[in-house]
Design a protein around this motif. Structure first.
Motif, mmCIF file in Angstrom:
data_model
loop_
_atom_site.group_PDB
_atom_site.id
_atom_site.type_symbol
_atom_site.label_atom_id
_atom_site.label_comp_id
_atom_site.label_asym_id
_atom_site.label_seq_id
_atom_site.Cartn_x
_atom_site.Cartn_y
_atom_site.Cartn_z
ATOM 1 N N TRP A 10 12.411 2.802 -7.224
ATOM 2 C CA TRP A 10 12.318 3.897 -6.265
ATOM 3 C C TRP A 10 12.745 3.356 -4.906
ATOM 4 O O TRP A 10 12.218 2.339 -4.453
ATOM 5 N N ILE A 11 13.666 4.039 -4.255
ATOM 6 C CA ILE A 11 14.092 3.642 -2.920
ATOM 7 C C ILE A 11 13.716 4.754 -1.949
ATOM 8 O O ILE A 11 14.224 5.870 -2.046
ATOM 9 N N LEU A 12 12.788 4.443 -1.062
ATOM 10 C CA LEU A 12 12.316 5.410 -0.078
ATOM 11 C C LEU A 12 13.202 5.331 1.159
ATOM 12 O O LEU A 12 13.255 4.290 1.815
ATOM 13 N N THR A 13 13.899 6.406 1.461
ATOM 14 C CA THR A 13 14.788 6.428 2.625
ATOM 15 C C THR A 13 13.997 6.719 3.896
ATOM 16 O O THR A 13 12.864 7.223 3.841
ATOM 17 N N ASP A 14 14.606 6.431 5.041
ATOM 18 C CA ASP A 14 13.973 6.748 6.328
ATOM 19 C C ASP A 14 13.655 8.229 6.443
ATOM 20 O O ASP A 14 12.592 8.606 6.941
ATOM 21 N N GLU A 15 14.569 9.070 5.999
ATOM 22 C CA GLU A 15 14.384 10.524 6.098
ATOM 23 C C GLU A 15 13.176 10.990 5.293
ATOM 24 O O GLU A 15 12.339 11.748 5.789
ATOM 25 N N ILE A 16 13.061 10.534 4.064
ATOM 26 C CA ILE A 16 11.916 10.920 3.224
ATOM 27 C C ILE A 16 10.631 10.309 3.773
ATOM 28 O O ILE A 16 9.566 10.931 3.747
ATOM 29 N N TYR A 17 10.708 9.092 4.281
ATOM 30 C CA TYR A 17 9.543 8.445 4.890
ATOM 31 C C TYR A 17 9.004 9.296 6.041
ATOM 32 O O TYR A 17 7.794 9.539 6.135
ATOM 33 N N LYS A 18 9.878 9.787 6.908
ATOM 34 C CA LYS A 18 9.446 10.608 8.045
ATOM 35 C C LYS A 18 8.773 11.897 7.584
ATOM 36 O O LYS A 18 7.788 12.344 8.187
ATOM 37 N N ASP A 101 1.349 0.599 2.506
ATOM 38 C CA ASP A 101 2.489 1.337 1.973
ATOM 39 C C ASP A 101 2.251 1.753 0.526
ATOM 40 O O ASP A 101 2.576 2.862 0.128
ATOM 41 N N ILE A 102 1.657 0.867 -0.275
ATOM 42 C CA ILE A 102 1.426 1.178 -1.689
ATOM 43 C C ILE A 102 0.137 0.521 -2.159
ATOM 44 O O ILE A 102 -0.247 -0.545 -1.676
ATOM 45 N N SER A 103 -0.519 1.180 -3.067
ATOM 46 C CA SER A 103 -1.633 0.577 -3.775
ATOM 47 C C SER A 103 -1.154 0.374 -5.206
ATOM 48 O O SER A 103 -1.076 1.314 -5.992
ATOM 49 N N GLY A 104 -0.761 -0.865 -5.503
ATOM 50 C CA GLY A 104 -0.210 -1.172 -6.820
ATOM 51 C C GLY A 104 -1.291 -1.424 -7.852
ATOM 52 O O GLY A 104 -1.325 -0.810 -8.910
ATOM 53 N N THR A 105 -2.215 -2.322 -7.524
ATOM 54 C CA THR A 105 -3.351 -2.612 -8.407
ATOM 55 C C THR A 105 -4.655 -2.097 -7.812
ATOM 56 O O THR A 105 -5.636 -1.924 -8.521
ATOM 57 N N GLY A 106 -4.679 -1.912 -6.500
ATOM 58 C CA GLY A 106 -5.906 -1.557 -5.783
ATOM 59 C C GLY A 106 -6.578 -2.769 -5.172
ATOM 60 O O GLY A 106 -7.457 -2.642 -4.317
ATOM 61 N N ASN A 107 -6.174 -3.965 -5.579
ATOM 62 C CA ASN A 107 -6.857 -5.186 -5.131
ATOM 63 C C ASN A 107 -6.745 -5.429 -3.632
ATOM 64 O O ASN A 107 -7.702 -5.863 -2.998
ATOM 65 N N LEU A 142 -6.033 9.327 0.281
ATOM 66 C CA LEU A 142 -4.830 10.147 0.462
ATOM 67 C C LEU A 142 -3.611 9.307 0.117
ATOM 68 O O LEU A 142 -3.486 8.175 0.569
ATOM 69 N N PHE A 143 -2.748 9.858 -0.734
ATOM 70 C CA PHE A 143 -1.469 9.225 -1.032
ATOM 71 C C PHE A 143 -0.456 10.328 -1.312
ATOM 72 O O PHE A 143 -0.814 11.465 -1.588
ATOM 73 N N VAL A 144 0.832 9.989 -1.241
ATOM 74 C CA VAL A 144 1.888 10.991 -1.381
ATOM 75 C C VAL A 144 2.515 10.977 -2.772
ATOM 76 O O VAL A 144 2.693 12.020 -3.377
ATOM 77 N N TRP A 145 2.866 9.792 -3.274
ATOM 78 C CA TRP A 145 3.537 9.691 -4.571
ATOM 79 C C TRP A 145 2.781 8.771 -5.511
ATOM 80 O O TRP A 145 2.096 7.863 -5.080
ATOM 81 N N ALA A 146 2.995 8.985 -6.829
ATOM 82 C CA ALA A 146 2.394 8.127 -7.856
ATOM 83 C C ALA A 146 3.487 7.594 -8.786
ATOM 84 O O ALA A 146 3.641 8.057 -9.911
ATOM 85 N N PRO A 147 4.245 6.614 -8.318
ATOM 86 C CA PRO A 147 5.318 6.067 -9.154
ATOM 87 C C PRO A 147 4.781 5.182 -10.278
ATOM 88 O O PRO A 147 3.671 4.667 -10.206
ATOM 89 N N ARG A 148 5.615 5.016 -11.273
ATOM 90 C CA ARG A 148 5.315 4.113 -12.393
ATOM 91 C C ARG A 148 6.324 2.968 -12.415
ATOM 92 O O ARG A 148 6.628 2.434 -13.474
ATOM 93 N N ASP A 149 6.830 2.634 -11.227
ATOM 94 C CA ASP A 149 7.832 1.589 -11.148
ATOM 95 C C ASP A 149 7.838 0.980 -9.755
ATOM 96 O O ASP A 149 7.050 1.373 -8.897
ATOM 97 N N TRP A 150 8.736 0.031 -9.515
ATOM 98 C CA TRP A 150 8.823 -0.680 -8.250
ATOM 99 C C TRP A 150 9.336 0.264 -7.164
ATOM 100 O O TRP A 150 10.192 1.101 -7.426
ATOM 101 N N VAL A 151 8.814 0.120 -5.937
ATOM 102 C CA VAL A 151 9.236 0.939 -4.803
ATOM 103 C C VAL A 151 9.764 0.017 -3.712
ATOM 104 O O VAL A 151 9.130 -0.990 -3.381
ATOM 105 N N ILE A 152 10.916 0.399 -3.143
ATOM 106 C CA ILE A 152 11.452 -0.324 -1.994
ATOM 107 C C ILE A 152 11.351 0.602 -0.785
ATOM 108 O O ILE A 152 11.896 1.703 -0.790
ATOM 109 N N PHE A 153 10.647 0.142 0.229
ATOM 110 C CA PHE A 153 10.425 0.910 1.448
ATOM 111 C C PHE A 153 11.503 0.571 2.466
ATOM 112 O O PHE A 153 12.116 -0.495 2.386
#
Length: 163
Positions: A10-18, A101-107, A142-153
């Motif tokens: 997943w590639i999060l663009t500046d536009e979607i981030y805003k 930015d992300i909670s991958g495991t929650g740790n 509160l979170f926006v997306w729930a991906p099942r893969d790697w995310v690049i911010f």
């Protein structure tokens, strides 16, 4: 345990981030009045600073280390380490937004939330992330997306690490 299907990054663009920042702002503005934003460095620093500016409240950080690298599909370290912070002088009983930015495991959220609770005894901590991996053991408030893969911010530099 985080889920990484390795089907697409997943590639999060500046536009979607805003757009996501605006959605989060609209939601948190309906909650309690917050006194401070604490961003988890490195990933949560950008979102935290943006939300603090919009909300007109101070930004602080806790630097935590869990991913050894930003290279997609890299492993986590055995445990989360608190590296540094600038919250030690904060007064108790604040209403705090804890941002990553992300909670991958929650740790990382768990470790930093516990660290903040012990150090400054806030009245409340509301956790906010852009993403929550579907395998995460902790659901942020509160979170926006729930991906099942790697995310690049937008702020992540991976290319020089991959060479």
């Amino acid at each position: 345990m985080r889920i990484l299907e390795q089907k697409k990054v997943w590639i999060l663009t500046d536009e979607i981030y805003k757009i996501a920042v605006d959605m989060i702002h609209q939601t948190i503005s309906q909650l309690t009045k917050f006194d401070a934003v604490i961003g988890i460095r490195n990933g949560g620093q950008h979102l935290g600073q943006d939300l603090a500016k919009i909300e007109g409240i101070p930004f602080y950080f806790v630097e935590a280390l869990y991913n050894a690298t930003n290279v997609p599909y890299s492993n986590t370290l055995p445990s989360v380490s608190i590296v540094s912070s600038d919250i030690s002088g904060l007064p108790a009983k604040l209403n705090v937004l804890l941002v990553d930015d992300i909670s991958g495991t929650g740790n990382t959220l768990i470790k930093v939330r516990d660290f903040v609770s012990q150090l400054i005894a806030p009245s409340s901590i509301v956790t906010v992330t852009l993403c929550r991996n579907e395998g995460c053991s902790l659901t942020p408030d509160l979170f926006v997306w729930a991906p099942r893969d790697w995310v690049i911010f937008p702020w992540v530099q991976i290319y020089e690490e991959m060479e």
